[in-house]
Scaffold this motif. Sequence first.
Motif, PDB file in Angstrom:
ATOM      1  N   MET A 164       0.818  -1.214   0.000  1.00  0.00           N
ATOM      2  CA  MET A 164       0.000   0.000   0.000  1.00  0.00           C
ATOM      3  C   MET A 164       0.855   1.270   0.000  1.00  0.00           C
ATOM      4  O   MET A 164       0.583   2.198  -0.764  1.00  0.00           O
ATOM      5  CB  MET A 164      -0.942   0.009   1.214  1.00  0.00           C
ATOM      6  CG  MET A 164      -1.954  -1.123   1.203  1.00  0.00           C
ATOM      7  SD  MET A 164      -3.004  -1.130  -0.258  1.00  0.00           S
ATOM      8  CE  MET A 164      -4.002   0.281   0.066  1.00  0.00           C
ATOM      9  N   ILE A 185       1.311   1.252  -4.183  1.00  0.00           N
ATOM     10  CA  ILE A 185       0.071   1.931  -4.566  1.00  0.00           C
ATOM     11  C   ILE A 185       0.189   3.446  -4.386  1.00  0.00           C
ATOM     12  O   ILE A 185      -0.059   4.206  -5.327  1.00  0.00           O
ATOM     13  CB  ILE A 185      -1.138   1.380  -3.778  1.00  0.00           C
ATOM     14  CG1 ILE A 185      -1.272  -0.139  -3.968  1.00  0.00           C
ATOM     15  CG2 ILE A 185      -2.415   2.121  -4.176  1.00  0.00           C
ATOM     16  CD1 ILE A 185      -1.420  -0.597  -5.402  1.00  0.00           C
ATOM     17  N   ARG A 226       2.394   5.100  -6.735  1.00  0.00           N
ATOM     18  CA  ARG A 226       1.914   4.934  -8.116  1.00  0.00           C
ATOM     19  C   ARG A 226       2.862   4.092  -8.978  1.00  0.00           C
ATOM     20  O   ARG A 226       3.087   4.373 -10.147  1.00  0.00           O
ATOM     21  CB  ARG A 226       1.655   6.286  -8.762  1.00  0.00           C
ATOM     22  CG  ARG A 226       0.569   7.064  -8.071  1.00  0.00           C
ATOM     23  CD  ARG A 226       0.332   8.390  -8.768  1.00  0.00           C
ATOM     24  NE  ARG A 226      -0.592   9.204  -8.023  1.00  0.00           N
ATOM     25  CZ  ARG A 226      -1.901   9.272  -8.259  1.00  0.00           C
ATOM     26  NH1 ARG A 226      -2.438   8.577  -9.210  1.00  0.00           N
ATOM     27  NH2 ARG A 226      -2.664  10.061  -7.541  1.00  0.00           N
TER      28      ARG A 226
END
Length: 145
Positions: A57, A61, A64
Motif C-alpha cells: 500500500m 500503490i 503509483r
Amino acid sequence: MDSVGEVLNNKGRTVYTISPESTVFEAVQWMCARHVGALLVSIDGSPSGIISERDVMTRVILARRDPAKTLVADVMTREVVCVEPGTPARQAMAVMTERRCRHLPVVEDGRVIGMISIGDLVHWASHEQEAEIKMLTEYVQGVYS
C-alpha cells in the motif's frame, strides 16, 4: 505464561516465502491465495526481508508504481524483526506494538521455523483470558478446589 513456540504449535509452522526477484503482483497473488498478510522474502532459504500488505500500500500503490513491473526487492522491508520460540507471547506483542509491525518470523538456531501475526497473538490472549475468567468464576462459585 505461554511462549511464541506454544502459539506456533497451535497455529502451525508454515512459512510462505517469495523470491526478491518476483513482482509485487505475484506477491499479492500469493498472499491472497494463502490468506496471509505477509511473505518472508528469501534467498536460498535465508530471510532477506519481508513484504506485507502495508508495504504494498505505501511503497507501491501510494507511490503509483506498477505492481506487475515492481520487484519485491525494491519495496520489501529489509530490517526484519524476529523472535525466538522461547520468547513470551506478551513480549512478542510488545515488540509488534513498539516496532509497528504485524508479523514476526520465529527463528531458532539461525533458521526460520514459523511466523506469527498480531492476529495469532490476539487469538492467544483471548484464550488466555477465557481460561482465567473460568478459573476465577469457579473459585467464586466454590467449584475450584
